[in-house]
Design an enzyme around this catalytic site. Structure first.
Site, PDB file in Angstrom:
ATOM      1  N   VAL A 161       0.854  -1.185   0.000  1.00  0.00           N
ATOM      2  CA  VAL A 161       0.000   0.000   0.000  1.00  0.00           C
ATOM      3  C   VAL A 161       0.889   1.233   0.000  1.00  0.00           C
ATOM      4  O   VAL A 161       2.037   1.178   0.419  1.00  0.00           O
ATOM      5  CB  VAL A 161      -0.947   0.028   1.223  1.00  0.00           C
ATOM      6  CG1 VAL A 161      -1.989  -1.058   1.134  1.00  0.00           C
ATOM      7  CG2 VAL A 161      -0.163  -0.120   2.526  1.00  0.00           C
ATOM      8  N   CYS A 162       0.357   2.399  -0.472  1.00  0.00           N
ATOM      9  CA  CYS A 162       1.216   3.552  -0.667  1.00  0.00           C
ATOM     10  C   CYS A 162       0.416   4.850  -0.739  1.00  0.00           C
ATOM     11  O   CYS A 162      -0.802   4.844  -0.876  1.00  0.00           O
ATOM     12  CB  CYS A 162       2.000   3.431  -1.980  1.00  0.00           C
ATOM     13  SG  CYS A 162       2.426   1.770  -2.486  1.00  0.00           S
ATOM     14  N   THR A 163       1.152   5.975  -0.718  1.00  0.00           N
ATOM     15  CA  THR A 163       0.594   7.300  -0.984  1.00  0.00           C
ATOM     16  C   THR A 163       1.580   8.060  -1.860  1.00  0.00           C
ATOM     17  O   THR A 163       2.776   8.052  -1.589  1.00  0.00           O
ATOM     18  CB  THR A 163       0.384   8.090   0.328  1.00  0.00           C
ATOM     19  OG1 THR A 163      -0.522   7.391   1.168  1.00  0.00           O
ATOM     20  CG2 THR A 163      -0.169   9.481   0.037  1.00  0.00           C
TER      21      THR A 163
END
Length: 255
Positions: A22-24
């Site tokens: 998961v990331c931003t």
């Protein structure tokens, strides 16, 4: 050391995106039209929670393996990246003066496991990390990079966050495994001066002074910063600048 076991571990390590991450990512431009591209990379959810230290086991193991790399050809830089040592794909990279690229996980029912089965049965599909690696090695411009990222069949869906070297030249590419259904969301259609992607489609319903310090503050704010966050990377294409910060989230912090 058992070579078969080692080979299997190395292979799994290099296709972990198709399993889970998961990331931003953020691209923003200042009042002069200068683009800044930054990201948090979170990894290790559901892969072993340490209740004593209140940390994710894999996250803690990966953080010391973070390295900044300079890929060269003929003694000249082709691109720079932030990698986990031993991982041959690309998750965060800059082609100085040309474009910057990050990728985020996209969760759909047509996910990585289905793509892996399809690859075995039909031979079709490209591993995400290998596609981004090829893009950084071959693309000579923002447009060439965009073409490669939008026209290649993949094993797992993904978000590609791509920024160029001129004002407004930034987009989020929302990918299915197949090329059909690819969506390109431009900065001007988003915030006008910034575009942000986490792990949901921009059309689903679900901010800071622009520059390295301002964007770093956004990515260091909870819950964007959490127990899964291993690093924050910040890039500025015109200067060929890339910097990486190992991130920790002291309690109280969202797991």
């Amino acid at each position: 050391m058992n070579s078969k076991c080692f080979s299997g571990e190395v292979t799994l390590y290099n296709i972990f995106y198709e399993i889970f991450t998961v990331c931003t990512s953020i691209v923003a431009q200042d009042s002069n039209g200068t683009l800044y591209h930054a990201r948090n990379l979170d990894f290790g959810l559901f892969m072993g929670w340490d209740p004593k230290n209140r940390t994710w086991v894999i996250t803690e193991l990966l953080r010391p393996a973070i390295v900044n790399l300079d890929f060269q050809r003929g003694g000249k830089t082709v691109f720079k990246s932030v990698n986990y040592a031993g991982y041959v794909g690309i998750l965060t990279a800059i082609s100085p003066g040309k474009f910057t690229l990050t990728m985020n996980e996209r969760f759909t029912l047509d996910g990585g496991y289905i793509g892996i089965i399809d690859l075995i049965l039909t031979g079709k599909g490209t591993w995400m990390g290998f596609l981004t690696r090829a893009t950084m090695e071959k693309a000579q411009s923002f447009e060439e990079a965009k073409t490669m990222l939008t026209s290649t069949q993949m094993i797992a869906p993904a978000y590609f966050i791509l920024a160029g070297n001129t004002s407004g030249q930034a987009c989020v590419i929302t990918r299915n495994r197949e090329v059909n259904g690819t969506d390109t969301w431009w900065m001007k259609e988003a915030g006008g001066w910034y575009i942000l992607e986490t792990n949901y489609d921009h059309w689903s319903k679900p901010l800071f002074g622009v520059g390295i310090p301002g964007i770093f503050n956004v990515l260091s704010s909870r819950p964007v910063l959490n127990k899964l966050t291993t690093y924050t990377a910040l890039m500025q294409v015109n200067q060929g600048h890339i910097e990486t910060w190992l991130q920790y989230c002291p309690d109280p912090c969202f797991p």
